[in-house]
Design a protein around this motif. Structure first.
Motif, PDB file in Angstrom:
ATOM      1  N   THR A   1       0.815  -1.207   0.000  1.00 33.47           N
ATOM      2  CA  THR A   1       0.000   0.000   0.000  1.00 33.47           C
ATOM      3  C   THR A   1       0.854   1.264   0.000  1.00 33.47           C
ATOM      4  OG1 THR A   1      -1.704  -1.202   1.195  1.00 33.47           O
ATOM      5  CG2 THR A   1      -1.879   1.191   1.176  1.00 33.47           C
ATOM      6  N   SER A   2       1.846   1.323   0.877  1.00 25.94           N
ATOM      7  CA  SER A   2       2.662   2.538   0.949  1.00 25.94           C
ATOM      8  C   SER A   2       3.458   2.741  -0.337  1.00 25.94           C
ATOM      9  CB  SER A   2       3.599   2.487   2.155  1.00 25.94           C
ATOM     10  OG  SER A   2       4.512   1.421   2.026  1.00 25.94           O
ATOM     11  N   GLN A   3       3.923   1.657  -0.935  1.00 32.14           N
ATOM     12  CA  GLN A   3       4.661   1.774  -2.195  1.00 32.14           C
ATOM     13  C   GLN A   3       3.746   2.254  -3.319  1.00 32.14           C
ATOM     14  OE1 GLN A   3       7.947   1.441  -2.806  1.00 32.14           O
ATOM     15  NE2 GLN A   3       8.191   1.258  -0.604  1.00 32.14           N
ATOM     16  N   GLU A   4       2.499   1.780  -3.331  1.00 28.43           N
ATOM     17  CA  GLU A   4       1.556   2.201  -4.361  1.00 28.43           C
ATOM     18  C   GLU A   4       1.206   3.674  -4.194  1.00 28.43           C
ATOM     19  OE1 GLU A   4      -1.044   2.042  -7.653  1.00 28.43           O
ATOM     20  OE2 GLU A   4       0.722   0.919  -7.062  1.00 28.43           O
ATOM     21  N   VAL A   5       1.020   4.115  -2.975  1.00 27.54           N
ATOM     22  CA  VAL A   5       0.735   5.530  -2.726  1.00 27.54           C
ATOM     23  C   VAL A   5       1.907   6.386  -3.198  1.00 27.54           C
ATOM     24  CG1 VAL A   5       0.389   7.246  -0.919  1.00 27.54           C
ATOM     25  CG2 VAL A   5      -0.885   5.108  -0.852  1.00 27.54           C
ATOM     26  N   LEU A   6       3.116   5.960  -2.909  1.00 28.09           N
ATOM     27  CA  LEU A   6       4.311   6.694  -3.334  1.00 28.09           C
ATOM     28  C   LEU A   6       4.411   6.719  -4.858  1.00 28.09           C
ATOM     29  CD1 LEU A   6       6.957   8.143  -2.692  1.00 28.09           C
ATOM     30  CD2 LEU A   6       8.050   5.889  -2.514  1.00 28.09           C
ATOM     31  N   ARG A   7       4.149   5.589  -5.502  1.00 31.42           N
ATOM     32  CA  ARG A   7       4.218   5.514  -6.965  1.00 31.42           C
ATOM     33  C   ARG A   7       3.207   6.465  -7.592  1.00 31.42           C
ATOM     34  NH1 ARG A   7       1.658   3.763 -11.211  1.00 31.42           N
ATOM     35  NH2 ARG A   7      -0.084   3.014  -9.978  1.00 31.42           N
ATOM     36  N   ARG A   8       1.982   6.463  -7.078  1.00 24.47           N
ATOM     37  CA  ARG A   8       0.952   7.348  -7.627  1.00 24.47           C
ATOM     38  C   ARG A   8       1.312   8.815  -7.418  1.00 24.47           C
ATOM     39  NH1 ARG A   8      -4.951   4.624  -6.571  1.00 24.47           N
ATOM     40  NH2 ARG A   8      -4.467   2.625  -7.520  1.00 24.47           N
ATOM     41  N   ALA A   9       1.860   9.140  -6.268  1.00 26.26           N
ATOM     42  CA  ALA A   9       2.265  10.526  -6.005  1.00 26.26           C
ATOM     43  C   ALA A   9       3.365  10.950  -6.974  1.00 26.26           C
ATOM     44  CB  ALA A   9       2.735  10.669  -4.558  1.00 26.26           C
ATOM     45  N   GLN A  10       4.296  10.048  -7.263  1.00 35.50           N
ATOM     46  CA  GLN A  10       5.375  10.374  -8.197  1.00 35.50           C
ATOM     47  C   GLN A  10       4.851  10.543  -9.623  1.00 35.50           C
ATOM     48  OE1 GLN A  10       7.995   7.110  -7.308  1.00 35.50           O
ATOM     49  NE2 GLN A  10       9.156   8.307  -5.810  1.00 35.50           N
TER      50      GLN A  10
END
Length: 94
Positions: free
Chosen positions: A29-38
């Motif tokens: 989840t945290s990696q997906e949130v970071l990817r989307r933010a990037q």
């Protein structure tokens, strides 16, 4: 959990004791949130999704315009078969 824990012991039939198995789950989840933010940061504040969609639709209409008779026949066959959506009117854009 250690990266290489031994396999649970098996009995004579080869079946392992399920009570010794370890549940393995990875929460991305945290990696997906970071990817989307990037991705959103890379698109920038001027990105307009509606404008992009309309541009893509116009490009597809242009792609299927100006077809000669054989290309139009093949296109019509593919539309009738449900392979391609019906687009444009078959005449080249000016």
């Amino acid at each position: 959990m250690a990266p290489h824990e031994p396999t649970p012991p098996c009995d004579a039939t080869g079946a392992s004791d399920a009570s010794e198995l370890v549940d393995f789950a990875v929460d991305l989840t945290s990696q997906e949130v970071l990817r989307r933010a990037q991705v959103m940061a890379a698109l920038g504040p001027d990105w307009d999704p509606l404008e992009v969609l309309l541009g893509e639709e116009a490009a597809y209409d242009l792609l299927y315009s100006g077809l000669d008779a054989e290309q139009q026949r093949l296109y019509d066959d593919l539309v009738a078969a449900g392979v391609l959506p019906s687009r444009g009117d078959g005449s080249a854009a000016a």
